[in-house]
Enzyme design. Structure first.
Site, short mmCIF file in Angstrom:
data_model
loop_
_atom_site.label_atom_id
_atom_site.label_comp_id
_atom_site.label_asym_id
_atom_site.label_seq_id
_atom_site.Cartn_x
_atom_site.Cartn_y
_atom_site.Cartn_z
N LYS A 201 0.66 -1.22 0.32
CA LYS A 201 0.50 0.03 0.31
C LYS A 201 0.56 1.33 0.33
O LYS A 201 1.59 1.16 1.22
CB LYS A 201 -1.08 -0.02 1.58
CG LYS A 201 -2.08 1.01 1.62
CD LYS A 201 -2.56 1.28 2.33
CE LYS A 201 -3.49 2.72 2.06
NZ LYS A 201 -4.68 2.46 3.52
N LYS A 255 -2.45 -1.65 -3.99
CA LYS A 255 -3.24 -0.47 -3.24
C LYS A 255 -2.69 1.27 -3.96
O LYS A 255 -1.20 0.88 -3.44
CB LYS A 255 -4.42 -0.09 -2.15
CG LYS A 255 -4.54 1.05 -2.59
CD LYS A 255 -5.21 0.73 -0.48
CE LYS A 255 -5.95 1.98 -0.65
NZ LYS A 255 -6.14 2.21 0.55
C1 PBG Z 1 -7.42 3.96 5.75
C2 PBG Z 1 -7.80 3.16 3.83
C3 PBG Z 1 -7.20 4.35 3.21
C4 PBG Z 1 -8.17 3.42 2.19
C5 PBG Z 1 -7.88 2.36 2.65
N1 PBG Z 1 -8.30 2.74 4.12
C6 PBG Z 1 -6.84 5.83 3.12
C7 PBG Z 1 -5.99 6.26 3.77
O1 PBG Z 1 -5.12 5.09 4.19
O2 PBG Z 1 -5.99 7.23 3.75
C8 PBG Z 1 -7.96 4.39 0.77
C9 PBG Z 1 -9.31 4.09 -0.49
C10 PBG Z 1 -9.33 4.83 -1.24
O3 PBG Z 1 -8.25 5.71 -1.30
O4 PBG Z 1 -10.53 4.66 -2.52
N2 PBG Z 1 -6.18 2.90 6.07
#
Ligand code: PBG
Length: 331
Positions: A201, A255
């Site tokens: 991520k 992601k």
């Molecule tokens: C939080 C989380 C995020 C997303 C999924 N879980 C945002 C972040 O890490 O700030 C993002 C999903 C999206 O942008 O659609 N842990």
């Protein structure tokens, strides 16, 4: 093998009719490849459109159940849940994440009792519960603490599993949390609760609309670069995936999505495990903005995008376009 030269080989032959294109398609996209992210809000009969995500709303638990039925009827196998925790329940330590009656647990229980056929994936991270918007506990300097956070995440995961979650998806990027969560799930008898690790991520600029949807954008102090990955790195993504698998992840996620197709492909080539992609909020918003600007046609943009994930090696995709795509794919 060197192919016979033109005109013996004409690659356009197999493209010349729709039936033939169908027959030769190397990749198939169906509703069964989709996971639909849903935002939960308090109340009853509530639907709140998310301004930054045109076409996406937060729903109260009754609405979440209705969305679950919609998913089932369209052949979407799984939904992913994210709560917009009321601001007065957000604290430094995010302890609302451990409340067995929090929004998340209420939605899980309602879905599992009324639409048990649909899988429920739950996000494990503290950002929808903390007053500072970070995914974990912060020290006085604002640094997100790894091991102390991991302990709370274990509690959060057990809380979700007890409510009936099918797939626990840690999205916080702490080191060691997959192993800690797996161990605790086993100890509590949740042997068939899966873990889909947000393994690679990235600290991405594409999460903005999501942070609006869960109400954390205005709260966030600083950025998440001390825990989420540097977009410059690919080797490190493979390292992350290897560790999460060794710690007991059943599947892994990359992601955001389209900007990281190279990572998906490399993970798939290296590891024989299910790989998922999160086509994130900013990517959804970009397609919708392109459509609104007359720069493209939604149906074609959506299907081409989702097909790209399958072609890159994904088993499935989390996407806010899930329902739109499933309707198109149903013909
Ligand atoms: C939080 C989380 C995020 C997303 C999924 N879980 C945002 C972040 O890490 O700030 C993002 C999903 C999206 O942008 O659609 N842990």
């Amino acid at each position: 093998m060197t192919p016979a030269p033109y005109p013996a080989t004409r690659l356009r032959r197999t493209r010349s009719a729709p039936w033939s294109r169908t027959l030769h398609a190397e990749t198939v996209l169906t509703a069964a490849d989709l996971i639909w992210p849903l935002f939960i809000t308090e109340g009853k009969g509530v639907e709140e459109p998310v301004a930054a995500l045109p076409g996406v709303s937060r729903f109260s638990v009754d609405g979440i159940v209705a969305r679950g039925k919609e998913a089932r009827d369209l052949g979407i196998p799984c939904v992913a849940l994210f709560p917009n925790t009321p601001h007065d329940k957000r604290t430094e330590d995010g302890k609302e994440a451990l409340n067995p009656d929090n929004l998340m647990c209420c939605a899980i229980r309602a879905l599992k009792s009324e639409v048990p056929e649909v899988g429920v994936l739950t996000d494990v991270a503290l950002d929808p519960y903390t007053s500072h918007g970070h995914d974990g506990l912060v020290d006085t300097a604002g640094y997100v603490l790894n091991d102390a956070t991991s302990e709370v995440l274990v509690g959060q995961a057990l809380n979700q599993a007890a409510a009936g979650a099918d797939i626990i998806a840690p999205s916080d990027m702490m080191d060691g949390r997959v192993g800690a969560i797996r161990g605790a799930l086993e100890a509590e008898g949740h042997v068939n609760v899966q873990i889909m690790a947000y393994a690679a991520k990235y600290a991405s600029a594409f999460y903005g609309p999501f942070r609006d949807a869960v109400g954390s954008r205005g709260l966030l102090k600083g950025d998440k670069r001390t825990y989420q990955m540097d977009p410059a790195n690919a080797e490190e993504a493979l390292h992350e995936v290897a560790l999460d698998l060794a710690e007991g992840a059943d599947s892994v996620m990359v992601k955001p999505g389209l900007p990281y197709l190279d990572i998906i492909r490399r993970v798939k080539e290296r590891f024989d495990v299910p790989v998922f992609a999160y086509h994130v909020s900013g990517e959804y918003a970009m397609i919708e903005a392109a459509v609104a600007a007359g720069a493209g046609e939604r149906d074609a943009l959506v299907l081409e995008t989702l097909m790209a994930f399958k072609r890159a090696g994904c088993s499935g995709v989390l996407t806010y376009h899930a329902v739109h795509a499933a309707r198109l794919l149903a013909g």
